[in-house]
Design an enzyme around this catalytic site. Structure first.
Site, PDB file in Angstrom:
ATOM      1  N   GLU A  35      23.624  20.222   9.768  1.00  0.00           N
ATOM      2  CA  GLU A  35      22.423  20.056   8.943  1.00  0.00           C
ATOM      3  C   GLU A  35      22.772  20.032   7.463  1.00  0.00           C
ATOM      4  OE1 GLU A  35      18.895  22.119  11.488  1.00  0.00           O
ATOM      5  OE2 GLU A  35      20.540  23.397  10.883  1.00  0.00           O
ATOM      6  N   TYR A  56      29.624   4.281 -27.750  1.00  0.00           N
ATOM      7  CA  TYR A  56      29.449   5.670 -27.315  1.00  0.00           C
ATOM      8  C   TYR A  56      28.086   6.224 -27.744  1.00  0.00           C
ATOM      9  CZ  TYR A  56      29.886  10.623 -26.548  1.00  0.00           C
ATOM     10  OH  TYR A  56      29.653  11.896 -26.099  1.00  0.00           O
ATOM     11  N   GLN A  63      27.728  12.190 -22.207  1.00  0.00           N
ATOM     12  CA  GLN A  63      28.160  13.531 -21.805  1.00  0.00           C
ATOM     13  C   GLN A  63      27.462  13.950 -20.507  1.00  0.00           C
ATOM     14  OE1 GLN A  63      29.069  16.549 -24.886  1.00  0.00           O
ATOM     15  NE2 GLN A  63      27.384  17.702 -24.023  1.00  0.00           N
ATOM     16  N   SER A  73      19.637  32.940  14.374  1.00  0.00           N
ATOM     17  CA  SER A  73      18.346  33.109  13.721  1.00  0.00           C
ATOM     18  C   SER A  73      18.107  34.603  13.535  1.00  0.00           C
ATOM     19  CB  SER A  73      17.256  32.510  14.614  1.00  0.00           C
ATOM     20  OG  SER A  73      16.010  33.133  14.355  1.00  0.00           O
ATOM     21  N   THR A 123      20.250   1.801  21.638  1.00  0.00           N
ATOM     22  CA  THR A 123      19.649   0.998  20.567  1.00  0.00           C
ATOM     23  C   THR A 123      18.203   1.459  20.541  1.00  0.00           C
ATOM     24  OG1 THR A 123      18.971  -0.811  22.018  1.00  0.00           O
ATOM     25  CG2 THR A 123      21.178  -0.978  21.070  1.00  0.00           C
ATOM     26  N   HIS A 124      17.663   1.570  19.335  1.00  0.00           N
ATOM     27  CA  HIS A 124      16.302   2.127  19.166  1.00  0.00           C
ATOM     28  C   HIS A 124      16.225   3.550  19.739  1.00  0.00           C
ATOM     29  CE1 HIS A 124      15.173  -2.122  18.476  1.00  0.00           C
ATOM     30  NE2 HIS A 124      15.984  -2.343  19.503  1.00  0.00           N
ATOM     31  N   ASN A 172      22.256  27.580  15.856  1.00  0.00           N
ATOM     32  CA  ASN A 172      21.780  26.419  15.096  1.00  0.00           C
ATOM     33  C   ASN A 172      22.926  25.583  14.526  1.00  0.00           C
ATOM     34  OD1 ASN A 172      19.057  27.075  15.516  1.00  0.00           O
ATOM     35  ND2 ASN A 172      19.091  28.520  13.803  1.00  0.00           N
ATOM     36  N   LYS A 205      18.994  31.922  19.388  1.00  0.00           N
ATOM     37  CA  LYS A 205      19.319  30.683  18.685  1.00  0.00           C
ATOM     38  C   LYS A 205      20.788  30.532  18.296  1.00  0.00           C
ATOM     39  CE  LYS A 205      16.925  27.815  17.491  1.00  0.00           C
ATOM     40  NZ  LYS A 205      15.897  27.615  16.465  1.00  0.00           N
ATOM     41  N   SER A 250      29.660  20.972 -24.260  1.00  0.00           N
ATOM     42  CA  SER A 250      30.002  20.559 -22.887  1.00  0.00           C
ATOM     43  C   SER A 250      31.184  21.357 -22.340  1.00  0.00           C
ATOM     44  CB  SER A 250      30.323  19.061 -22.846  1.00  0.00           C
ATOM     45  OG  SER A 250      31.312  18.733 -23.796  1.00  0.00           O
TER      46      SER A 250
HETATM   47  N1  ARG Z   1      31.843  16.048 -25.161  1.00  0.00           N
HETATM   48  C1  ARG Z   1      31.710  14.675 -25.474  1.00  0.00           C
HETATM   49  C2  ARG Z   1      31.324  13.874 -24.205  1.00  0.00           C
HETATM   50  O1  ARG Z   1      31.540  14.364 -23.144  1.00  0.00           O
HETATM   51  C3  ARG Z   1      32.980  14.124 -26.028  1.00  0.00           C
HETATM   52  C4  ARG Z   1      32.790  12.936 -26.896  1.00  0.00           C
HETATM   53  C5  ARG Z   1      32.094  13.349 -28.165  1.00  0.00           C
HETATM   54  N2  ARG Z   1      31.952  12.280 -29.070  1.00  0.00           N
HETATM   55  C6  ARG Z   1      31.065  12.260 -30.052  1.00  0.00           C
HETATM   56  N3  ARG Z   1      31.034  11.212 -30.807  1.00  0.00           N
HETATM   57  N4  ARG Z   1      30.264  13.281 -30.285  1.00  0.00           N
HETATM   58  O2  ARG Z   1      30.811  12.784 -24.273  1.00  0.00           O
END
Ligand code: ARG
Length: 465
Positions: free
Chosen positions: A288, A315, A320, A275, A153-154, A283, A281, A22
């Site tokens: 948007e 957990y 993650q 455009s 309204t509407h 826009n 144009k 991560s």
């Molecule tokens: N990168 C992990 C997360 O964002 C950190 C926690 C990891 N914990 C574990 N028991 N592997 O959740």
């Protein structure tokens, strides 16, 4: 060195290893990881696990990591996540004592803490930006003065309102968003540190002390909940969805008003594009995209909800997956708000066209019925008779003010010479003289009240800075 390789006989499959990391996205939590680590280190020292010298060297190491990462985007092809990155960096800088930092703690409590700190900081910035957006709307409301426009309204012409009144409607929505963020902040401001992996820290750490170090109100109450709870992220991103939804309603209205058919709004060139094909144009791209981004933020909220649904305590690595939707929602909202504020300063309102649009479509019909009510006619009859007057106008292709007194008196003799006065735009506006109504004096007060709310929002944000 990995954080967990002791029991493994085989290395990880390289593709899997890369895929489960991560660090690519959680490195943006580094600042919070370092702050939480410093609080943990101090608690370890107080618990007698670290010597005074070891604490100093760990704190210095953490500070150096912060300083060097502030200069450049941190890269590390091996770090599994931001927690691993800090451990590696610390050991590289201060040697094996760096490996003492993880005593008695788990990444599960760390990520829960980092995310709370991240969301708390994001809330403070978002509320500041919201105050600016509200300020820009109120400024335009003040500049609009006594200008009137149709309210719908509407999406059919209903009654005239002050342009300021219309603008203040959005200020109400944004102030509620700011309130919801503050509410979310209150609930998230508890500290998971010391919750360990699932059952609580394995060392006698002073959790109250760690919470205070990080400006949390208190430690979390239950270690299973603390390590698996992402309600704060969910609440927060849902609040951002609502904000994005408000912005998209505003954008939609502005897009409609900027069409040649309406012509109430002139798009600022600085926030429009052309455009590649049609040379004429201009826009409403900013509007948007604002409308489109709402889909993304709502998608982020949905992603979080589905990720959390059915997760057993405590957990799980699924958690993650809550990070990227959270980050994306913040990035999206933070990019939108300043653009919206600037757009509001630059956009031009065609007050003449807005006012002209209030002159037709019988926008004074309810005022006409009210004229009869004020002469003692029961409301249902007044409505019916005014409706008949409108029918006559439709047949004659005119407005109520063009009917003769005789024609009106055929419908109800209570119609009198002074009837014409009640049909004028100023009178129509003036009779909506209630709290929250569009009578000019009420709107003037509403502008004052909105300004006060914005001031106190700014003060609150300042107090957290
Ligand atoms: N990168 C992990 C997360 O964002 C950190 C926690 C990891 N914990 C574990 N028991 N592997 O959740």
């Amino acid at each position: 060195m990995k954080m967990w390789s002791g029991r493994f006989r085989q290395p990880l499959d390289p593709a899997f290893e890369c895929w489960q990391r991560s660090f690519d996205f959680d490195r943006r939590l580094l600042k919070y990881e370092l702050a939480a680590s410093a609080a943990h280190a101090r608690a370890l020292k107080n618990a007698g696990v670290l010597s005074a010298d070891e604490l100093i060297s760990i704190l210095e190491g953490l500070q150096k990591i912060g300083e060097s990462s502030a200069l450049s985007f941190v890269e590390d092809a091996e770090a599994e996540d931001v927690h691993h990155f800090v451990e590696k960096q610390l050991a590289a800088r201060i040697g094996d004592v760096g490996y003492k930092l993880h005593s008695g703690r788990s990444r599960n409590e760390q990520i829960a803490t980092d995310l709370r700190l991240y969301v708390r900081a994001a809330i403070d910035v978002l509320r500041k930006e919201l105050a600016e957006v509200c300020g820009a709307f109120v400024e335009r409301a003040e500049r609009a003065g006594s200008a009137a426009m149709p309210a719908y309204t509407h999406l059919q012409r209903a009654e005239p309102v002050l342009v300021a009144h219309w603008l203040l409607a959005y200020v109400e929505m944004f102030l509620r968003d700011a309130d919801r963020l503050a509410d979310c902040r209150k609930r998230l401001n508890v500290c998971p540190l010391g919750s360990g992996a699932v059952a609580g820290a394995t060392l006698p750490l002073d959790r109250g002390f760690m919470a205070e170090e990080l400006d949390f109100d208190s430690p979390t109450a239950n270690s299973l909940d603390a390590t698996s709870d992402r309600d704060f992220a969910l609440e927060f991103v849902n609040t951002l969805s609502l904000l994005a939804l408000h912005l998209s309603r505003w954008a939609e209205e502005m897009i409609i008003f900027s069409t040649q058919e309406f012509g109430f709004v002139q798009l600022p060139e600085a926030y429009s594009t052309g455009s590649s094909a049609m040379p004429q144009k201009k826009n409403p791209d900013l509007l948007e995209l604002v409308r489109g981004k709402a889909g993304r933020v709502i998608g982020n909220a949905t992603a979080l909800m589905i990720t959390l649904k059915g997760l057993p305590l405590a957990y799980n690595k699924d958690l993650q997956e809550t990070q990227q939707p959270l980050f994306e929602a913040v990035d999206t909202a933070l990019a939108l708000l300043p653009l919206v504020a600037e757009f509001m300063k630059a956009v031009e309102f065609d007050h003449q066209r807005m006012s002209d649009a209030t002159q037709s479509g019988f926008m004074n019909a309810w005022a006409a019925a009210t004229y009869l009510v004020n002469r003692g006619v029961p409301s249902r009859m007044a409505h019916e008779q005014t409706g008949k007057a409108v029918k006559r106008c439709v047949e004659k292709n005119c407005e109520l003010q063009d009917l003769t007194l005789e024609e009106l008196q055929e419908l109800n003799p209570a119609f009198d010479d002074n009837f014409q006065d009640c049909l004028k735009q100023a009178s129509v506006l003036a009779i909506h003289d209630v709290v929250g109504g569009t009578a000019p004096a009420r709107v003037q007060k509403a502008i004052g009240a909105a300004k006060k709310k914005i001031d106190s929002l700014r003060e609150e944000v300042h107090a957290h800075a």
